[in-house]
Every structure is written in C-alpha cells, then in structure tokens.
Design a protein around this motif. Structure first.
Motif, PDB file in Angstrom:
ATOM      1  N   MET A   1       0.841  -1.195   0.000  1.00 39.52           N
ATOM      2  CA  MET A   1       0.000   0.000   0.000  1.00 39.52           C
ATOM      3  C   MET A   1       0.877   1.246   0.000  1.00 39.52           C
ATOM      4  N   THR A   2       0.638   2.104  -0.951  1.00 39.69           N
ATOM      5  CA  THR A   2       1.481   3.291  -1.048  1.00 39.69           C
ATOM      6  C   THR A   2       0.982   4.388  -0.119  1.00 39.69           C
ATOM      7  N   THR A   3       1.788   5.459  -0.026  1.00 33.49           N
ATOM      8  CA  THR A   3       1.415   6.593   0.826  1.00 33.49           C
ATOM      9  C   THR A   3       0.091   7.194   0.359  1.00 33.49           C
ATOM     10  N   ALA A   4      -0.069   7.287  -0.966  1.00 34.60           N
ATOM     11  CA  ALA A   4      -1.291   7.888  -1.504  1.00 34.60           C
ATOM     12  C   ALA A   4      -2.513   7.147  -0.980  1.00 34.60           C
ATOM     13  N   PHE A   5      -2.450   5.801  -0.984  1.00 34.65           N
ATOM     14  CA  PHE A   5      -3.616   5.032  -0.541  1.00 34.65           C
ATOM     15  C   PHE A   5      -3.831   5.158   0.959  1.00 34.65           C
ATOM     16  N   PHE A   6      -2.702   5.262   1.712  1.00 38.94           N
ATOM     17  CA  PHE A   6      -2.841   5.462   3.155  1.00 38.94           C
ATOM     18  C   PHE A   6      -3.624   6.742   3.445  1.00 38.94           C
ATOM     19  N   TYR A   7      -3.228   7.842   2.758  1.00 40.30           N
ATOM     20  CA  TYR A   7      -3.925   9.112   2.982  1.00 40.30           C
ATOM     21  C   TYR A   7      -5.361   9.040   2.473  1.00 40.30           C
ATOM     22  N   ALA A   8      -5.559   8.334   1.356  1.00 41.33           N
ATOM     23  CA  ALA A   8      -6.919   8.216   0.814  1.00 41.33           C
ATOM     24  C   ALA A   8      -7.826   7.484   1.787  1.00 41.33           C
ATOM     25  N   LEU A   9      -7.295   6.397   2.391  1.00 37.45           N
ATOM     26  CA  LEU A   9      -8.104   5.641   3.353  1.00 37.45           C
ATOM     27  C   LEU A   9      -8.382   6.468   4.602  1.00 37.45           C
ATOM     28  N   THR A  10      -7.388   7.285   5.007  1.00 37.29           N
ATOM     29  CA  THR A  10      -7.624   8.180   6.148  1.00 37.29           C
ATOM     30  C   THR A  10      -8.746   9.160   5.811  1.00 37.29           C
ATOM     31  N   GLY A  11      -8.731   9.652   4.571  1.00 36.97           N
ATOM     32  CA  GLY A  11      -9.800  10.558   4.132  1.00 36.97           C
ATOM     33  C   GLY A  11     -11.158   9.893   4.230  1.00 36.97           C
ATOM     34  N   ILE A  12     -11.234   8.636   3.789  1.00 40.30           N
ATOM     35  CA  ILE A  12     -12.500   7.911   3.866  1.00 40.30           C
ATOM     36  C   ILE A  12     -12.936   7.738   5.320  1.00 40.30           C
ATOM     37  N   ALA A  13     -11.955   7.417   6.188  1.00 40.02           N
ATOM     38  CA  ALA A  13     -12.281   7.244   7.608  1.00 40.02           C
ATOM     39  C   ALA A  13     -12.859   8.531   8.175  1.00 40.02           C
ATOM     40  N   ILE A  47      -6.695  15.033  -2.681  1.00 37.97           N
ATOM     41  CA  ILE A  47      -5.271  15.374  -2.764  1.00 37.97           C
ATOM     42  C   ILE A  47      -4.435  14.101  -2.810  1.00 37.97           C
ATOM     43  N   ALA A  48      -4.848  13.088  -2.017  1.00 40.68           N
ATOM     44  CA  ALA A  48      -4.080  11.837  -1.990  1.00 40.68           C
ATOM     45  C   ALA A  48      -4.104  11.176  -3.361  1.00 40.68           C
ATOM     46  N   LEU A  49      -5.293  11.137  -3.982  1.00 36.49           N
ATOM     47  CA  LEU A  49      -5.386  10.457  -5.278  1.00 36.49           C
ATOM     48  C   LEU A  49      -4.688  11.250  -6.375  1.00 36.49           C
ATOM     49  N   ALA A  50      -4.458  12.560  -6.126  1.00 34.76           N
ATOM     50  CA  ALA A  50      -3.781  13.365  -7.138  1.00 34.76           C
ATOM     51  C   ALA A  50      -2.291  13.061  -7.208  1.00 34.76           C
ATOM     52  N   THR A  51      -1.754  12.382  -6.175  1.00 29.58           N
ATOM     53  CA  THR A  51      -0.308  12.157  -6.160  1.00 29.58           C
ATOM     54  C   THR A  51       0.101  10.858  -6.849  1.00 29.58           C
ATOM     55  N   ARG A  52      -0.849  10.182  -7.472  1.00 33.26           N
ATOM     56  CA  ARG A  52      -0.501   8.900  -8.095  1.00 33.26           C
ATOM     57  C   ARG A  52       0.143   9.112  -9.463  1.00 33.26           C
ATOM     58  N   THR A  53       1.146   9.970  -9.534  1.00 33.63           N
ATOM     59  CA  THR A  53       1.796  10.227 -10.817  1.00 33.63           C
ATOM     60  C   THR A  53       3.285   9.954 -10.708  1.00 33.63           C
ATOM     61  N   GLN A  54       3.953   9.971 -11.850  1.00 33.26           N
ATOM     62  CA  GLN A  54       5.397   9.746 -11.857  1.00 33.26           C
ATOM     63  C   GLN A  54       6.135  10.914 -11.230  1.00 33.26           C
ATOM     64  N   SER A  55       5.812  12.136 -11.685  1.00 30.70           N
ATOM     65  CA  SER A  55       6.584  13.290 -11.217  1.00 30.70           C
ATOM     66  C   SER A  55       5.709  14.222 -10.372  1.00 30.70           C
ATOM     67  N   THR A  56       5.283  15.356 -10.949  1.00 30.24           N
ATOM     68  CA  THR A  56       4.494  16.311 -10.165  1.00 30.24           C
ATOM     69  C   THR A  56       3.054  15.827 -10.054  1.00 30.24           C
ATOM     70  N   PRO A  57       2.413  16.109  -8.913  1.00 35.48           N
ATOM     71  CA  PRO A  57       1.011  15.677  -8.744  1.00 35.48           C
ATOM     72  C   PRO A  57       0.082  16.369  -9.736  1.00 35.48           C
ATOM     73  N   ASP A  58      -1.062  15.733  -9.957  1.00 39.55           N
ATOM     74  CA  ASP A  58      -2.083  16.264 -10.861  1.00 39.55           C
ATOM     75  C   ASP A  58      -2.619  17.598 -10.304  1.00 39.55           C
ATOM     76  N   PRO A  59      -2.479  18.696 -11.034  1.00 33.89           N
ATOM     77  CA  PRO A  59      -2.892  19.989 -10.470  1.00 33.89           C
ATOM     78  C   PRO A  59      -4.407  20.199 -10.411  1.00 33.89           C
ATOM     79  N   VAL A  60      -5.179  19.432 -11.185  1.00 34.11           N
ATOM     80  CA  VAL A  60      -6.623  19.713 -11.251  1.00 34.11           C
ATOM     81  C   VAL A  60      -7.321  19.480  -9.906  1.00 34.11           C
ATOM     82  N   PRO A  61      -7.115  18.301  -9.252  1.00 32.18           N
ATOM     83  CA  PRO A  61      -7.740  18.141  -7.920  1.00 32.18           C
ATOM     84  C   PRO A  61      -7.243  19.177  -6.927  1.00 32.18           C
TER      85      PRO A  61
END
Lengths: 101, 216
Positions: A1-13, A47-61
C-alpha cells in the motif's frame, strides 16, 4: 500500500466519522462540525489520489481543493449565522429528541 | 459503507497521471508557470468564477439575515494590540507575495485571500470594525469586485473575438494577475464580513475601538 492510498483511506475514515456524527448528534453546532470533518475527508482523498503520478502531482484536484476549502469556510460561516439566528429567535440550537413509544 | 469506499479506492490503479500531462502540455498557453494557478484561473475558469459567486452568495444571505449581532466585548490587552500592529502589515505583505508568486510557484488568489482574511480577523478581534466610511459603497464594491472583474474579463474576451474566459496568450499573464488581485481582496473581505456574522452597522465611527483603548 502506497502513501497515496494510506492518505486516501484516512480521508474515507474521516468522511465516515463525520457522516456518523452528522446523523447521531442532535446539536446543530455538532452537525456543522461533522459536515466540516466530512469535507476535510473528501479534500484529503482528492489530494491523496492526485499524487498517483510519476513526477508532479495532478494539479486539477489541487485547484478544486483550494477553491473548495474557501467555499467550505464560507458555507460553514453561513450555517453558523443561521444557527445563531435560530437561537436568537427563541428556538434551541438543537433538534428535538425523537419520541419512541 | 466505509468498507465499500475503501474497497473502491484500493481497486483504483496505483498509477494514474490524470490530467497532469494535459496541463503540462498546455501550460505555455496559460500565461503562468504554476500548474495549479493555470487550472484555477485559466483552464477551469468557469469553476472558479462560480465559486466566487458562491462566496458572494453566502455573504449576501448572511447580510440579508440582519445586522451584526451585539457582542459583549472586552477591551483588547496590551499584547494583542501590540502584536496586531506588528502582524497585520506583515500579513498584508505575505498576502501580496502569495498573490504575486502564484504565477510561478504555489500561491494564488485563494491563499492570499485567506491570509488577508487572517489579518482582518486579527483586526476584528482587537476591536476594529468596518466603520461608516467602509461599510457603504466601498465595502460593497470591493466585495463584488473579484467576481465583477472575472466576469468583465471574460466578456471582454468575447468582444475581442474569443470565447468566454478564453485569454489571448499575449495578455494572459497580466489578465490573470488582475483577476487574482481583485479576487484576493474580495475573498479576504468576504471572509472577514462572514466572520462578523451580519451586515455591518453604520452607527460605528470609522475604525472605532472600544472605549478603554481610546483612553490610553
């Protein structure tokens, strides 16, 4: 589980926690706080799901969240003022207990 | 429900660039170098425009509910007054910096507006109010300004031959700065006015402070 998913699950909680409190709590101030907690959960998830990229996070979210935070603050202020007016009008800032017979 | 949401999130692909590549490819056309600012003011301008409208709408509803509630207020202590005098100019400076740096690095109208609102709240908490001088037309113009400049910029582009909110590349940077500057002032003021919780009452003198402060 990556950091992005950890933060995403915290968001859901956070979202679920807020939703639970929104339903359970009778006091309007607590309901407003609960909605804010739900909102924070959604922002964290976006914000967590926006970081699932190779380099810079997705700016739209990120753009959605930065505007969303300010809008959430203003909506909260509106809710608080409405609650205050309700209190001044002689009502209680609390929903009535449900009668169970 | 929580389990369902968690399952849905965990089923998402671990790598999803989303729109970041599209934004990166078109960043040269936006007039700014910071992708978030480009998205906020240029690519998703409609969204931001409507969010400014939501802010204004919230303020209008609050104002239509009546004037500021009367509060029991204590005179601010020495420390608060001193720190306010120290911090407010600094916060205004930081807001200006955030607004300017928004073109190239994290920053922008919403961040700068929030910092400005923090400065305003500090002033309010140390006893300052919108006086008669500010609570009239000038306050209203500033509050509506952000949205108005945004809409006017969009309409001007239509007259210019483009579409609504489609900025020509040559002026995009300058236009975005103007829109963001107006938006910053509006957001800051709207948030402070929302905090006051009602229409500012005109009977207070400009920048009036509680009595004991005046005695010092």
């Amino acid at each position: 589980m990556t950091t992005a998913f950890f933060y995403a699950l915290t968001g859901i909680a956070l979202f679920i926690l807020g939703l639970y409190a929104l339903i359970i709590q009778l006091h309007l101030l607590r309901k407003i706080l609960a909605i804010n907690v739900m909102g924070s959960g959604v922002f964290l998830l976006l914000i967590a799901l926006a970081t699932r990229t190779q380099s810079t996070p997705d700016p739209v979210p990120q753009a959605m969240v930065i505007t969303g935070i300010v809008v959430a603050v203003s909506a909260t202020a509106l809710a608080l003022v409405l609650m205050r007016r309700l209190l001044d009008a002689g009502g209680k800032a609390k929903l009535p207990e449900e009668k169970t017979d | 429900m929580g389990a369902g949401l968690a399952y849905a999130v965990l089923k998402l692909p671990a790598e999803a660039p989303g729109l970041s590549k599209t934004v990166a490819d078109n960043i040269d056309m936006s007039g700014v170098d910071n992708p978030v600012t480009a998205v906020v003011v240029n690519f998703r301008g409609y969204d931001t425009l409507l969010e400014m409208a939501v802010l204004l709408l919230a303020l209008l509803v609050v104002w239509s509910l009546g004037s500021e509630p009367q509060r029991r207020e204590l005179a601010p202590g020495e420390v608060l007054v001193y720190l306010t005098g120290l911090l407010v100019p600094l916060l205004i400076l930081v807001a200006g910096y955030l607004l300017w740096v928004g073109a190239v690095a994290p920053g922008g109208a919403f961040q700068a507006g929030s910092v400005l609102a923090a400065a305003g709240l500090l002033l309010v908490l140390s006893g300052w109010r919108f006086g008669a001088r500010f609570s009239g037309l000038s306050l209203r113009i500033t509050v509506v300004g952000g949205l108005a400049v945004f809409v006017l910029a969009g309409l001007a582009m239509m007259l210019h031959g483009g579409r609504f909110l489609e900025y020509p590349i040559a002026y995009a940077g300058a236009l975005i700065l103007v829109i963001e500057a107006a938006a910053t002032l509006s957001i800051g003021l709207i948030l402070v006015a929302l905090f006051l919780g009602g229409r500012p009452s005109p009977d207070q003198s400009p920048g009036s402070r509680p009595e004991s402060r005046a005695e010092k």
